[in-house]
Write an enzyme that holds these catalytic residues in place. Structure first.
Site, PDB file in Angstrom:
ATOM      1  N   GLU A  15     -35.570  -7.800   1.735  1.00 29.47           N
ATOM      2  CA  GLU A  15     -36.510  -6.705   1.979  1.00 29.47           C
ATOM      3  C   GLU A  15     -36.037  -5.923   3.206  1.00 29.47           C
ATOM      4  OE1 GLU A  15     -40.674  -7.411   2.952  1.00 29.47           O
ATOM      5  OE2 GLU A  15     -41.072  -5.260   2.796  1.00 29.47           O
ATOM      6  N   ASP A  42     -40.091   4.719   6.249  1.00 21.59           N
ATOM      7  CA  ASP A  42     -40.533   5.884   7.035  1.00 21.59           C
ATOM      8  C   ASP A  42     -40.194   7.163   6.267  1.00 21.59           C
ATOM      9  OD1 ASP A  42     -41.369   4.324   9.297  1.00 21.59           O
ATOM     10  OD2 ASP A  42     -39.247   4.008   9.746  1.00 21.59           O
ATOM     11  N   LYS A  66     -40.627  15.949   8.198  1.00 22.94           N
ATOM     12  CA  LYS A  66     -40.051  17.242   8.594  1.00 22.94           C
ATOM     13  C   LYS A  66     -38.620  17.387   8.077  1.00 22.94           C
ATOM     14  CE  LYS A  66     -42.797  17.778  12.723  1.00 22.94           C
ATOM     15  NZ  LYS A  66     -42.914  17.382  14.097  1.00 22.94           N
ATOM     16  N   ASP A  82     -45.759   6.135  -0.408  1.00 25.63           N
ATOM     17  CA  ASP A  82     -47.007   6.896  -0.587  1.00 25.63           C
ATOM     18  C   ASP A  82     -46.788   8.370  -0.264  1.00 25.63           C
ATOM     19  OD1 ASP A  82     -46.546   6.318   2.078  1.00 25.63           O
ATOM     20  OD2 ASP A  82     -48.660   6.430   2.618  1.00 25.63           O
TER      21      ASP A  82
END
Ligand SMILES: C[S@@+](CC[C@H](N)C(=O)[O-])C[C@H]1O[C@@H](n2cnc3c(N)ncnc32)[C@H](O)[C@@H]1O
Length: 196
Positions: free
Chosen positions: A36, A111, A115, A147
């Site tokens: 992971e 993450d 931007k 998400d």
């Protein structure tokens, strides 16, 4: 020569030597590994390792505090088939001993770097899939979940731009356990890739 740059090179060398040593210590014999990347506080991987005691699992994260928490979780659960390392994904793929056979890979809620000027920092990119492909045999699956809708669209484009992985439409998500970031999400998308 620039002394600051020399110092930087020294630090990189030291970090890589330490990681190589840690990985070699963990895996000195041929082994199948569940990896992971960006394991955060370890919620997902500790539950996974508990549910599949026959599997050997490794969680990576670049934040030391998260690795400490994950290790505590594994200790509290009384399991020894999962390890957590403070380590960066690309460096780890580079330094994993040849004895390690990656069997499945999970990248959960990486993450998103929303931007545009930060997109270059996204983990899931062509270079990542290419480097991962070098360590995976045909049939190995890489599971990606986010998400952030634009990151999901980006991931689909990334897959189009390389040839080592194809989207696996029929596979089921192998294990459900809510992660810290999943808990905060209203919705998410998942992608399963297979090494071809
Ligand atoms: C948004 S968090 C998600 C954590 C966890 N997977 C979850 O769903 O709760 C992303 C994690 O990836 C880690 N990370 C970011 N880039 C990384 C890299 N190149 N290698 C390893 N970990 C990384 C971060 O430190 C962070 O803990």
């Amino acid at each position: 020569m620039n002394a600051g740059y020399d110092q930087h090179l020294e630090l990189v060398k030291k970090r890589r030597d330490e990681l190589r040593f840690a990985l070699a210590n963990l895996y000195s014999e041929p082994i199948d590994l569940t990896l992971e990347i960006g394991s955060g506080h370890g919620h997902w991987l500790v539950k996974f390792a508990e549910s599949f005691p026959e599997k050997t699992c490794l969680g990576l994260d670049i934040i030391g505090d998260r690795i400490e928490r994950a290790r505590k979780k594994a200790n509290s659960a009384g399991i020894s088939n999962v390890q957590f390392l403070k380590a960066e994904a690309f460096e780890t793929l580079d330094l994993l001993p040849k004895e390690v056979r990656l069997k499945e890979v999970f990248v959960l809620f990486p993450d998103p770097w929303p931007k545009k000027r930060h997109w270059k920092n996204r983990l899931f990119c062509v270079q990542f899939l290419e480097q991962l492909a070098q360590r995976c045999e045909t049939g190995v699956r890489c599971h990606f979940r986010t998400d952030h809708e634009p990151y999901f669209e980006w991931a689909l484009e990334v897959v189009e731009q390389q040839s080592g992985w194809s989207i696996c439409q029929t596979a089921d998500w192998p294990f459900e356990q809510v992660t810290v970031f999943q808990e905060r999400a209203d919705a998410f998308n998942s992608l399963i890739l297979e090494r071809v």
